[in-house]
Design a protein around this motif. Structure first.
Motif, PDB file in Angstrom:
ATOM      1  N   UNK A   7       0.844  -1.204   0.000  1.00 44.16           N
ATOM      2  CA  UNK A   7       0.000   0.000   0.000  1.00 44.16           C
ATOM      3  C   UNK A   7       0.870   1.242   0.000  1.00 44.16           C
ATOM      4  N   UNK A   8       1.866   1.227   0.884  1.00 42.83           N
ATOM      5  CA  UNK A   8       2.676   2.419   1.046  1.00 42.83           C
ATOM      6  C   UNK A   8       3.512   2.708  -0.191  1.00 42.83           C
ATOM      7  N   UNK A   9       3.838   1.679  -0.954  1.00 43.87           N
ATOM      8  CA  UNK A   9       4.617   1.904  -2.170  1.00 43.87           C
ATOM      9  C   UNK A   9       3.722   2.180  -3.366  1.00 43.87           C
ATOM     10  N   UNK A  10       2.577   1.519  -3.422  1.00 43.93           N
ATOM     11  CA  UNK A  10       1.717   1.675  -4.588  1.00 43.93           C
ATOM     12  C   UNK A  10       1.056   3.042  -4.614  1.00 43.93           C
ATOM     13  N   UNK A  11       0.743   3.552  -3.430  1.00 39.67           N
ATOM     14  CA  UNK A  11       0.069   4.847  -3.398  1.00 39.67           C
ATOM     15  C   UNK A  11       0.951   5.955  -3.985  1.00 39.67           C
ATOM     16  N   UNK A  12       2.213   6.085  -3.525  1.00 40.32           N
ATOM     17  CA  UNK A  12       3.040   7.110  -4.174  1.00 40.32           C
ATOM     18  C   UNK A  12       3.267   6.837  -5.662  1.00 40.32           C
TER      19      UNK A  12
ATOM     20  N   UNK B 218      -0.018  13.844  -2.747  1.00 38.01           N
ATOM     21  CA  UNK B 218       0.402  13.932  -4.149  1.00 38.01           C
ATOM     22  C   UNK B 218      -0.638  13.296  -5.066  1.00 38.01           C
ATOM     23  N   UNK B 219      -1.113  12.138  -4.669  1.00 36.80           N
ATOM     24  CA  UNK B 219      -2.110  11.452  -5.493  1.00 36.80           C
ATOM     25  C   UNK B 219      -3.413  12.252  -5.540  1.00 36.80           C
ATOM     26  N   UNK B 220      -3.822  12.804  -4.377  1.00 40.40           N
ATOM     27  CA  UNK B 220      -5.063  13.566  -4.333  1.00 40.40           C
ATOM     28  C   UNK B 220      -4.964  14.786  -5.246  1.00 40.40           C
ATOM     29  N   UNK B 221      -3.825  15.453  -5.171  1.00 40.52           N
ATOM     30  CA  UNK B 221      -3.616  16.640  -6.016  1.00 40.52           C
ATOM     31  C   UNK B 221      -3.645  16.255  -7.495  1.00 40.52           C
ATOM     32  N   UNK B 222      -2.978  15.149  -7.825  1.00 42.88           N
ATOM     33  CA  UNK B 222      -2.938  14.695  -9.216  1.00 42.88           C
ATOM     34  C   UNK B 222      -4.319  14.323  -9.719  1.00 42.88           C
TER      35      UNK B 222
ATOM     36  N   UNK C 223     -16.393   4.017  -6.311  1.00 42.28           N
ATOM     37  CA  UNK C 223     -15.294   3.285  -6.932  1.00 42.28           C
ATOM     38  C   UNK C 223     -14.179   3.186  -5.902  1.00 42.28           C
ATOM     39  N   UNK C 224     -13.788   1.958  -5.576  1.00 44.80           N
ATOM     40  CA  UNK C 224     -12.703   1.774  -4.610  1.00 44.80           C
ATOM     41  C   UNK C 224     -11.377   1.877  -5.343  1.00 44.80           C
ATOM     42  N   UNK C 225     -10.493   2.672  -4.737  1.00 41.88           N
ATOM     43  CA  UNK C 225      -9.192   2.923  -5.359  1.00 41.88           C
ATOM     44  C   UNK C 225      -8.161   2.570  -4.309  1.00 41.88           C
ATOM     45  N   UNK C 226      -7.508   1.422  -4.478  1.00 47.04           N
ATOM     46  CA  UNK C 226      -6.650   1.032  -3.353  1.00 47.04           C
ATOM     47  C   UNK C 226      -5.500   0.147  -3.771  1.00 47.04           C
ATOM     48  N   UNK C 227      -4.492   0.133  -2.892  1.00 50.91           N
ATOM     49  CA  UNK C 227      -3.317  -0.706  -3.141  1.00 50.91           C
ATOM     50  C   UNK C 227      -3.612  -2.158  -2.805  1.00 50.91           C
ATOM     51  N   UNK C 228      -4.670  -2.396  -2.026  1.00 47.33           N
ATOM     52  CA  UNK C 228      -5.018  -3.774  -1.683  1.00 47.33           C
ATOM     53  C   UNK C 228      -5.830  -4.359  -2.833  1.00 47.33           C
ATOM     54  N   UNK C 229      -5.149  -4.896  -3.847  1.00 43.23           N
ATOM     55  CA  UNK C 229      -5.933  -5.354  -4.988  1.00 43.23           C
ATOM     56  C   UNK C 229      -5.764  -6.835  -5.259  1.00 43.23           C
ATOM     57  N   UNK C 230      -5.549  -7.616  -4.184  1.00 40.92           N
ATOM     58  CA  UNK C 230      -5.633  -9.055  -4.335  1.00 40.92           C
ATOM     59  C   UNK C 230      -7.116  -9.406  -4.557  1.00 40.92           C
ATOM     60  N   UNK C 231      -7.334 -10.536  -5.210  1.00 43.63           N
ATOM     61  CA  UNK C 231      -8.721 -10.900  -5.520  1.00 43.63           C
ATOM     62  C   UNK C 231      -9.651 -10.893  -4.301  1.00 43.63           C
ATOM     63  N   UNK C 232      -9.218 -11.483  -3.146  1.00 45.13           N
ATOM     64  CA  UNK C 232     -10.128 -11.455  -1.990  1.00 45.13           C
ATOM     65  C   UNK C 232     -10.481 -10.029  -1.567  1.00 45.13           C
ATOM     66  N   UNK C 233      -9.503  -9.115  -1.673  1.00 39.91           N
ATOM     67  CA  UNK C 233      -9.782  -7.723  -1.308  1.00 39.91           C
ATOM     68  C   UNK C 233     -10.832  -7.136  -2.232  1.00 39.91           C
TER      69      UNK C 233
ATOM     70  N   UNK D 239     -13.846  -1.279  -8.793  1.00 41.47           N
ATOM     71  CA  UNK D 239     -12.638  -1.449  -7.994  1.00 41.47           C
ATOM     72  C   UNK D 239     -11.455  -1.213  -8.922  1.00 41.47           C
ATOM     73  N   UNK D 240     -10.524  -0.372  -8.508  1.00 43.40           N
ATOM     74  CA  UNK D 240      -9.337  -0.124  -9.324  1.00 43.40           C
ATOM     75  C   UNK D 240      -8.116  -0.186  -8.410  1.00 43.40           C
ATOM     76  N   UNK D 241      -7.125  -1.006  -8.802  1.00 42.86           N
ATOM     77  CA  UNK D 241      -5.932  -1.150  -7.979  1.00 42.86           C
ATOM     78  C   UNK D 241      -4.879  -0.122  -8.343  1.00 42.86           C
ATOM     79  N   UNK D 242      -4.144   0.312  -7.315  1.00 37.23           N
ATOM     80  CA  UNK D 242      -3.063   1.269  -7.545  1.00 37.23           C
ATOM     81  C   UNK D 242      -1.820   0.518  -8.005  1.00 37.23           C
ATOM     82  N   UNK D 243      -0.961   1.029  -8.835  1.00 38.62           N
ATOM     83  CA  UNK D 243      -1.191   2.278  -9.564  1.00 38.62           C
ATOM     84  C   UNK D 243      -2.103   2.032 -10.768  1.00 38.62           C
ATOM     85  N   UNK D 244      -2.790   3.053 -11.198  1.00 36.82           N
ATOM     86  CA  UNK D 244      -3.805   2.895 -12.231  1.00 36.82           C
ATOM     87  C   UNK D 244      -3.554   3.935 -13.319  1.00 36.82           C
TER      88      UNK D 244
END
Lengths: 444, 220
Positions: A240-245, B11-15, B76-86, B98-103
């Motif tokens: 999470x901490x790496x993917x977000x940046x 940074x992501x929010x601003x982008x 729309x969920x936007x998250x780094x937790x993008x394993x299938x169970x998540x 659902x969209x996994x980071x980075x997108x």
């Protein structure tokens, strides 16, 4: 590989053998003693009987002593004719002797029992000396014969035992197999498991002797499971901490490409640079943490705390309003410690202090011999978050955005490696955080 | 279209704010569960872009609270937790996508358009009304198959009116759609945009309902 079954078998067989050997020794000693007594009494009685038969003056003046009966058969297979009898006159003539008796003198001058060697054989002799009748009666038997008696007795006892030994061994071997079966069952169950299967082994049915082993195994399983879960959590957090940046970087880059206005593009590029700096620091900390998790502390080296702290204070970027003061007595404090690990701790503490301040003083000092204290003049940590701040990736609710949430976790992991502790509290006399590194009582 | 962005990474929010604005979306950004709850309680959004790992809790709690209120705002969920169970957990909790980071920014914009289209019950990605056609993906407007150049905000006003032809939209509703919280609302700007649109598309297209707002004229 040492087999418990083989080991038990050998021990049991040896113990059984030893007990049997002792029993044989005891029986043979005891029977011998008893036999001596019985045979000695018989000698005595026989001597008295012969003596009472000799009449006073009834002495044949013949040169040849008559044999009493039978033919000599010394040490024949049977036990017949064990006793030999001689009757001597006081002037040294052999008046009579039994048929198996030797020609040589059985008796000496003394009365009572004696052991003698006659004709190459050992004899037990009882002698009656009667000056009145002018005879000396000697009755004896061969000690060899007595020994044979005892031997035969013991052999009679030992032979079935020897025969039974292999049978007993077989029985013991089979019983051990049966007795150890629960152990084998538990072993088979564990051996049949998948590598990922960390369920506890059911202790029911297992004998009480292997319960502690199963309990220990289950404890180990639980520990491994907890370590795995922890690792998975940390990995998920790290992702999470790496993917977000990374997502931020990509988005900003796409914005920069798509932006029509110069100002928008420049803002996006600035954000990219800031994000790269932050991500770099995060990666550095993740690597530091991974190294800490992986290995043991390096070799300790003696060094001066003051110089190390001043070096760190100079390298950690800080706002111009923040001043770091290092007490002079730290210059005299030398410790034998792994420099890289301590550097990691102190740098993270310094970064943590700087992060929460725009201006003010950071004060490093020594308290007693083993407590290194850092105090800042930042906002401190809300009391309800104090217990959480050392968790990995925990960022305070009101914390500024630049922290990774790893610094204090790193400091604590590193300190644990060099046997030290981190204590943190808010300052009481003013706002600010007070962190204390308590060194263990190591060689100073 | 007004989007609520719940993301704690600055940074992501601003982008996203800048990038989604380029795609014709107005973005309000908050950084915590508490702020998201507050924003959802007081304003209506066309969609919510929600991060899961937030400093004061999980985005799933925000989602659960939203659905418990019977609020059907697309999420729309936007998250780094993008394993299938998540993903499954997120979708089952009431998320629409659902969209996994980075997108990819364009993919996020496209998925948001899908959510908005489904929310308004349209089948076609194009908004059409008489001779007028509007393409949210390209931010383009055509009248009788010939392109008409409109600004981003003019496009936003027109698309809001075209989503429900004949329904009156107040000036306040239109302003809310046009401006995020951070932007200063200039007075009379809605009037200016409507005036510009009438000049480009013809006077008859947008009707003023005195005292209430504007609506798209439904052909008799």
């Amino acid at each position: 590989m040492s087999s418990l079954r083989r080991r038990l078998f050998l021990i049991l067989m040896a113990a059984t053998g030893l007990i049997w050997l002792c029993a044989v020794a005891w029986i043979s000693f005891g029977s011998r003693h008893e036999l001596e007594h019985v045979l000695d009494t018989r000698l005595q009685e026989a001597a008295r009987m012969v003596h009472s038969l000799v009449m006073t003056g009834e002495r044949r003046e013949g040169a040849e002593a008559p044999a009493l009966a039978g033919t000599p058969s010394p040490l024949s297979g049977g036990y017949e004719r064990q006793l030999s009898c001689q009757i001597w006159s006081f002037d040294g003539r052999l008046l009579a002797r039994s048929s198996g008796a030797p020609d040589a003198v059985l008796a000496d001058e003394s009365e009572g029992f004696s052991d003698r060697e006659v004709g190459g054989e050992n004899w037990r002799v009882y002698t009656i000396v009667d000056p009145e009748k002018d005879v000396r009666v000697a009755v004896g038997d061969r000690i060899g014969l007595r020994d044979k008696l005892v031997r035969d007795l013991v052999a009679g006892l030992a032979a079935p035992a020897l025969l039974a030994m292999p049978l007993l061994g077989l029985l013991i071997w089979w019983s051990l197999g049966r007795g150890l079966r629960p152990l084998n069952r538990a072993a088979e169950e564990i051996a049949a498991r998948e590598g990922e299967d960390m369920r506890p082994v059911p202790p029911d049915g297992a004998p009480s002797e292997i319960q502690p082993l199963i309990a220990a195994l289950n404890g180990l399983f639980a520990k491994v499971q907890a370590a795995r879960t922890h690792e998975r959590d940390v990995t998920a957090f790290a992702a999470h901490e790496l993917r977000t940046p990374l997502a931020g970087l990509k988005t900003q880059a796409q914005v920069a490409l798509a932006a029509g206005e110069t100002q928008m593009r420049e803002n996006a590029l600035r954000q990219i640079i800031a994000s790269v700096d932050r991500t770099t620091r995060l990666v550095r900390q993740l690597l530091a943490l991974a190294r800490l998790d992986a290995g043991a502390a390096g070799q300790g080296a003696e060094m001066e705390l003051g110089a190390l702290i001043r070096d760190i204070a100079d390298t950690v970027p800080h706002p111009p309003g923040v001043v770091t003061v290092v007490d002079s007595d730290l210059a005299h404090s030398r410790r034998l410690i792994d420099r890289d690990t301590l550097w990691l701790v102190l740098r993270n503490l310094q970064e943590n202090a700087v992060q929460n301040m725009t201006e003010g003083m950071i004060h490093w000092r020594l308290e007693g011999a083993d407590r290194l204290v850092i105090e800042d003049e930042g906002p401190g940590i809300p009391a309800e978050e104090l217990s959480l701040v050392r968790q990995r990736f925990y960022r305070g609710r009101k914390a500024a955005g630049s922290g990774s949430g790893l610094g204090l976790a790193i400091a604590e992991a590193a300190l644990a490696r060099i046997g030290a502790r981190l204590a943190m509290a808010n300052r009481t006399e003013r706002s600010g955080l007070r962190a204390v590194v308590e060194f263990g009582p190591g060689p100073n | 279209m007004r989007i609520l962005l719940v993301e704690d990474d600055p940074v992501l929010a601003d982008g996203l704010r800048a990038g989604l604005a380029l795609a014709g979306l107005t973005v309000d950004a908050v950084t915590s569960c508490a702020d998201a709850q507050a924003a959802l309680a007081v304003s209506r959004f066309d969609a919510v872009v929600l991060d899961l790992m937030l400093p004061d809790g999980s985005g799933l709690d925000v989602l659960a609270a939203l659905r418990a209120r019977q609020d059907a705002t697309p999420v729309l969920l936007l998250t780094a937790l993008d394993e299938t169970p998540d993903r499954i957990r997120g979708l089952d909790a009431g998320a629409d996508d659902y969209l996994g980071k980075p997108f990819d920014l364009d993919e996020l914009a496209a998925r948001l358009r899908v959510l908005l289209r489904r929310g308004s019950g349209r089948a076609s990605p194009l908004l059409t009304h008489g001779d007028l056609a509007l393409d949210p993906a390209m931010l383009s407007v055509t009248l009788n198959n010939s392109p008409v150049a409109v600004s981003r905000r003019e496009f936003a006003v027109l698309s809001m009116l075209m989503e429900r032809p004949g329904v009156i939209r107040s000036k306040g509703e239109l302003e809310e759609r046009l401006y995020g919280w951070q932007e200063e609302v200039e007075s009379n700007t809605v009037e200016v945009y409507v005036h510009n649109l009438r000049a480009k598309l013809g006077r008859q297209v947008i009707e003023t309902v005195r005292g209430l707002g504007y609506r798209l004229r439904v052909p008799a």
